[in-house]
Every structure is written in structure tokens, then in C-alpha cells.
Scaffold this active site. Structure first.
Site, mmCIF file in Angstrom:
data_model
loop_
_atom_site.group_PDB
_atom_site.id
_atom_site.type_symbol
_atom_site.label_atom_id
_atom_site.label_comp_id
_atom_site.label_asym_id
_atom_site.label_seq_id
_atom_site.Cartn_x
_atom_site.Cartn_y
_atom_site.Cartn_z
ATOM 1 N N HIS A 22 0.797 -1.233 0.000
ATOM 2 C CA HIS A 22 0.000 0.000 0.000
ATOM 3 C C HIS A 22 0.831 1.285 0.000
ATOM 4 O O HIS A 22 0.566 2.189 -0.799
ATOM 5 C CB HIS A 22 -0.953 0.006 1.199
ATOM 6 C CG HIS A 22 -2.153 -0.863 1.028
ATOM 7 N ND1 HIS A 22 -3.433 -0.375 0.950
ATOM 8 C CD2 HIS A 22 -2.274 -2.201 0.911
ATOM 9 C CE1 HIS A 22 -4.286 -1.372 0.798
ATOM 10 N NE2 HIS A 22 -3.606 -2.491 0.784
ATOM 11 N N ASP A 118 -5.083 6.644 1.998
ATOM 12 C CA ASP A 118 -5.428 5.312 1.512
ATOM 13 C C ASP A 118 -6.878 5.055 1.902
ATOM 14 O O ASP A 118 -7.279 5.286 3.045
ATOM 15 C CB ASP A 118 -4.507 4.277 2.160
ATOM 16 C CG ASP A 118 -4.634 2.895 1.544
ATOM 17 O OD1 ASP A 118 -5.770 2.370 1.490
ATOM 18 O OD2 ASP A 118 -3.611 2.331 1.129
ATOM 19 N N HIS A 150 -17.237 -3.480 -3.001
ATOM 20 C CA HIS A 150 -17.288 -2.924 -1.645
ATOM 21 C C HIS A 150 -18.291 -1.776 -1.567
ATOM 22 O O HIS A 150 -18.919 -1.566 -0.525
ATOM 23 C CB HIS A 150 -15.898 -2.476 -1.207
ATOM 24 C CG HIS A 150 -14.962 -3.604 -0.954
ATOM 25 N ND1 HIS A 150 -15.232 -4.599 -0.037
ATOM 26 C CD2 HIS A 150 -13.760 -3.928 -1.517
ATOM 27 C CE1 HIS A 150 -14.239 -5.478 -0.037
ATOM 28 N NE2 HIS A 150 -13.345 -5.093 -0.924
ATOM 29 N N ALA A 334 12.917 -11.693 -6.810
ATOM 30 C CA ALA A 334 13.180 -11.327 -8.204
ATOM 31 C C ALA A 334 12.684 -9.907 -8.463
ATOM 32 O O ALA A 334 11.667 -9.495 -7.894
ATOM 33 C CB ALA A 334 12.480 -12.298 -9.155
ATOM 34 N N HIS A 351 -0.683 -14.969 -7.834
ATOM 35 C CA HIS A 351 -1.837 -14.908 -6.930
ATOM 36 C C HIS A 351 -2.877 -13.912 -7.418
ATOM 37 O O HIS A 351 -3.964 -13.835 -6.865
ATOM 38 C CB HIS A 351 -1.380 -14.522 -5.528
ATOM 39 C CG HIS A 351 -0.682 -13.197 -5.466
ATOM 40 N ND1 HIS A 351 0.409 -12.888 -6.258
ATOM 41 C CD2 HIS A 351 -0.917 -12.089 -4.707
ATOM 42 C CE1 HIS A 351 0.814 -11.659 -5.974
ATOM 43 N NE2 HIS A 351 0.029 -11.140 -5.059
ATOM 44 N N ASN A 355 -1.291 -5.248 -7.797
ATOM 45 C CA ASN A 355 -0.038 -4.749 -8.358
ATOM 46 C C ASN A 355 0.538 -5.729 -9.370
ATOM 47 O O ASN A 355 1.057 -5.325 -10.419
ATOM 48 C CB ASN A 355 0.981 -4.479 -7.248
ATOM 49 C CG ASN A 355 0.680 -3.207 -6.490
ATOM 50 O OD1 ASN A 355 0.002 -2.320 -6.998
ATOM 51 N ND2 ASN A 355 1.171 -3.106 -5.274
ATOM 52 N N GLU A 359 1.324 -5.046 -13.295
ATOM 53 C CA GLU A 359 2.688 -5.240 -13.784
ATOM 54 C C GLU A 359 2.741 -6.232 -14.934
ATOM 55 O O GLU A 359 3.516 -6.055 -15.877
ATOM 56 C CB GLU A 359 3.587 -5.687 -12.627
ATOM 57 C CG GLU A 359 3.877 -4.563 -11.644
ATOM 58 C CD GLU A 359 4.437 -5.022 -10.314
ATOM 59 O OE1 GLU A 359 4.626 -4.164 -9.431
ATOM 60 O OE2 GLU A 359 4.674 -6.247 -10.147
ATOM 61 N N GLY A 374 -8.494 -11.946 -0.006
ATOM 62 C CA GLY A 374 -8.693 -10.541 -0.355
ATOM 63 C C GLY A 374 -9.344 -10.366 -1.709
ATOM 64 O O GLY A 374 -10.365 -10.989 -2.023
#
Length: 456
Positions: A22, A118, A150, A334, A351, A355, A359, A374
Site C-alpha cells: 500500500h 489510503d 465494496h 526477483a 496470486h 499490483n 505489472e 482478499g
């Protein structure tokens, strides 16, 4: 001590959620704003531990770090419970940030005019309201998909109910605004599934209730990725701005550490042939899944680069490292952004954390998703069913056979080519969004004008 606010000088309090990935993207955004608005002071408030890591390199002079208590009592011994550190922090966060903001004003002699936080820190809405100033939350942890869910948590709970949830995971929900359909089992934790009374679940619920009060809601994404969901979110918020992907707007320097020699090793591999395996800093496959991945890689002779914690290497099959020494490379860490940008990478086993999704879009690499918790499940749903840039591993867990089938599909099957083409298309849209005249760049300029008082 006199506290002032001149018309030419602004003071923004930036409140960070000091866990996982975060704080980094939030600081990246603040760095961009600070460079473009040198007369604005940005007071970045996070835990001492988080700030120590974030501010180990120089920052613009108008960004100053300040500490907030992490909530861990002196001498406390962690019981290794899930989210234990987060729960301790959340118990004291509201009071801690309030005190920190007061201290910041005294030190800078400048009254805070904006609260940028945040979105996990939902209570910062009340803090801004008490002061009569603007609240700008940023949704760092996911895309428009998780934010929308949400926002509509109450609608989902009222429509679906709570009875027999454990046996209804495959039920398709077709009433959530912005979604044509969504599998019940892929809802983020804390909406219908998991411990709904935990501090974390309560926090997520309160986020959805608080966000419509915001002056502006920011999100680490780009408009072109989710046009339908963006329409819904735009209708709920006064101003809704996509300002990402942060990995493209604030790219990591190419000199990033590669102490384990990942990039030179990749340079020796064939184009689009390597499976890169990485599950971020929090998600952790079970021992039998580590075995399954290893057996699938070896049996299929798939070249691999695997970011695997040293604590998990003990679960690898006996002799695996020796037998595959020419086939693959295992490292404890890595440089993921650089790895995903390398031409030899053909698939990312992930997963599906937000992010990582951004990426891999930037790298143009199809995914094999194994969600853990999550927002991972809803991100995986979008990857496979909406964006069509990857597949979910069969059954949601790694077995030798399911992993081999997924590898074959992405690396060798005709569908894999379609996935590659589609993620290549999204990559171009993302690059265009952060370009000089792109949507994310224009939204950033809009935010800058709002903060500096030129577009109130």
C-alpha cells in the site's frame, strides 16, 4: 505557535495504510504531485517502520515523513494470528492519525487544507469533515472491480442473504451494477465470505459507506481497462479519477537490484518460453502445492524462474533442484517489473494481487491465476472471464495435472496465443493512458489543479 495557510501555499496530509504494497504506490503519487507543485507541503504520515523503508532514498524537499503509532504495545509478543499486526494498528489508527496531524501543523506552522488517504483508512473522512476540509481517498489495493463490490456490499448482502453460503460458491450474481455476472465465490473477503465481524471486514464495509462523501476518489488503474465499471463509479462519486497504472506512471529505475542474476539468466532463454512464478510478499502456497508446481514444471520440461522464499524451499521434491538445474532458476526474490518486461517470459503464475496484475499487463504476459484471499479471487475472475488475459488454475489450487494443463494451454495452445494478443492490446491501452495526452495523465493534471486551487 501561529498556524497559517496562505493562498499560494497548501498543506496536504497524506495518510498511509502501512502494510503490504500500500504505502509505496501512494508515495509514488505524492512524489509526482510534489515535483509539479513545489509550493505545496506534503506531510506523509505512516508508521516509523514503513517510513524508514520508504524514505531511505531522497525525496522532493516538500515531502516530509511523520510517524504514527503502529499500535503494538511495548514488549508485545505476536501470536502469529492472521492480520494480527493490522488489527492492532486499526484499533489505534484514528486517534493516532488525529494526533499526528495536530503535531504536523504545529511543526510546519501551516494548517492542513487537504487529507489524502489510503481508502482503507475510511475514518479519515470524518477527520476531514471535522476540520471542514476536502477528503481525497485513493483505492490502492485493487481495481474498479473490487471497489465496486465494496461500494455495493449492502446490496449484495440484502440480495444474496447469508444462508448456505458455503455451498453456493458457483452461483452467478447478475445484479451488481457494472458486472454482467460474477461468481459468488469470487467476491472479495469480507463481503459475504470470511469473518464478517473481524476488524478488517468491518473496515472494508465502512470504506464503501464513506467513499461517496469524498471530494475526489482516486484509483490505481486506467479508464480503458474497465469502461462499464467506471461509468458506475463515476455516477456514485463527485469526481472519480483513474491515475494509474502506478508501475507505469512512476516506473522503477532500471538499476533495481538483481542480486540473484535473474535478468542475465533470462537473456539465455528462448522468447516467450519461461514460466515466471511469484506470489508477492504475503501469499504463500501450501507445501503440497509447492510440490505440485515443481512436479508440473519438471514433467512438462518448462523453463522457469521461481521467486520462492527460503522457508518454502524445504517442500520441493527431493532432488528437484539438482535435476532441474539446467531447466530453471529458483531465487528468494526477483525484480518482478523487469522480469515481466523480459521477452523470454511466456507466462506468469501468480496470486493475482492488484499490483501483479498491473505489472503483468505492462509486460504483456498472460497469467495463470491461483487466488488466495482478499481481492485475488475477483481479480482472477476478471483476468479469465472479462479481460481474457489468463486462466484460473483448475479448482483454484495447484495440482500436478491442473498446473500442467494450464501451462500447456497458455504456452502451446491456440488459446494461449489469443490470451497473448489480448494482453498485448491492454498493454498498449495502458501505455497510451499514461502518455502525454492519455486519460490517466489528464486525470493527474486534473488532480493537480484541484489540490493547487486552480480547479475548485
Amino acid at each position: 505557535m501561529l498556524i497559517t495557510k496562505s493562498s499560494s501555499e497548501c498543506h496536504v496530509a497524506v495518510l498511509a495504510f502501512p502494510f503490504s504494497t500500500h504505502p509505496g504506490p501512494l508515495l509514488n503519487l505524492v512524489q509526482r504531485l510534489a515535483v509539479e507543485a513545489p509550493d505545496v507541503i506534503f506531510s506523509f504520515i505512516s508508521t516509523a517502520k514503513s517510513n524508514e523503508s520508504l524514505f531511505s532514498v531522497p525525496n522532493p524537499e516538500n515531502i516530509k515523513p511523520y510517524p504514527v503509532w503502529d499500535g503494538v504495545p511495548e514488549g508485545y509478543v505476536f501470536a502469529r494470528k492472521p492480520q494480527e499486526d493490522i488489527n492492532l494498528f486499526l484499533k489505534v489508527a484514528a486517534k493516532g492519525f488525529k494526533l499526528a496531524m495536530q503535531a504536523v501543523e504545529v511543526e510546519t506552522r501551516r494548517r492542513i487544507g487537504w487529507v489524502m488517504a489510503d481508502a482503507f483508512l475510511w475514518f479519515s473522512s470524518d477527520m476531514a469533515e471535522e476540520r471542514g476540509i476536502s477528503w481525497v481517498p485513493i483505492w490502492m489495493s485493487g481495481g474498479a472491480c473490487s471497489l465496486s463490490v465494496h461500494l455495493y456490499t449492502d446490496l449484495i448482502r440484502e440480495t444474496v442473504g447469508f444462508s448456505g453460503i458455503s455451498g453456493r460458491q458457483n452461483e452467478l450474481l447478475k445484479f451488481i451494477p457494472g458486472f454482467s455476472e460474477l461468481r459468488l465465490g469470487d467476491l472479495p473477503s469480507g463481503v459475504l465470505l470470511g469473518n464478517l465481524k473481524s476488524p478488517f471486514s468491518i473496515m472494508l464495509h465502512k470504506i464503501g459507506q464513506a467513499l461517496p462523501k469524498a471530494t475526489t476518489v482516486l484509483i490505481n488503474s486506467f479508464e480503458e481497462l474497465d469502461p462499464e465499471l467506471n461509468k458506475v463509479l463515476n455516477s456514485n462519486f463527485g469526481k472519480f479519477l483513474n491515475i494509474g497504472p502506478s508501475n507505469l506512471t512512476s516506473p522503477h529505475p532500471l538499476s533495481n537490484s538483481d542480486e540473484y542474476g535473474c535478468i542475465p539468466w533470462l537473456a539465455k532463454q528462448r522468447s516467450a518460453s519461461v514460466a515466471y512464478i511469484g506470489f508477492g510478499s504475503v501469499a504463500k502456497p501450501k507445501p503440497d502445492e509447492v510440490v505440485a508446481i515443481a512436479e508440473a514444471l519438471e514433467a512438462s520440461s518448462t523453463p522457469f524462474l521461481w521467486s520462492l522464499r527460503d522457508t518454502s524451499k524445504q517442500y520441493l521434491p527431493e532432488g528437484f533442484l539438482k535435476r532441474t538445474s539446467e531447466l530453471g532458476k529458483i531465487v528468494p526474490w526477483a525484480p518482478q517489473v523487469q522480469v515481466l518486461a523480459h521477452s523470454s517470459i511466456g507466462v506468469f503464475i501468480t496470486h493475482c494481487g492488484w499490483n501483479s496484475v498491473l505489472e503483468t499487463i505492462a509486460g504483456g504476459v498472460p497469467m495463470i491465476g491461483r487466488p488466495f484471499f482478499g481481492d485475488h479471487p475477483i481479480n482472477t475472475w476478471m483476468v479469465e472471464n472479462v479481460w481474457k488475459i489468463g486462466v484460473r488454475v483448475e479448482g483454484g489450487v495447484f495440482t500436478k495435472s491442473s498446473t500442467m494443463r494450464a501451462l500447456e494451454l497458455v504456452l502451446s495452445h491456440e488459446k494461449g496465443k489469443k490470451l497473448k494478443d489480448q494482453i498485448g492490446h491492454l498493454r498498449e491501452l495502458a501505455l497510451k493512458a499514461v502518455g502525454p495526452k492519455g486519460s490517466s495523465s489528464q486525470n493527474f493534471n486534473n488532480l493537480l489543479e484541484v489540490i493547487t486551487g486552480h480547479n475548485l
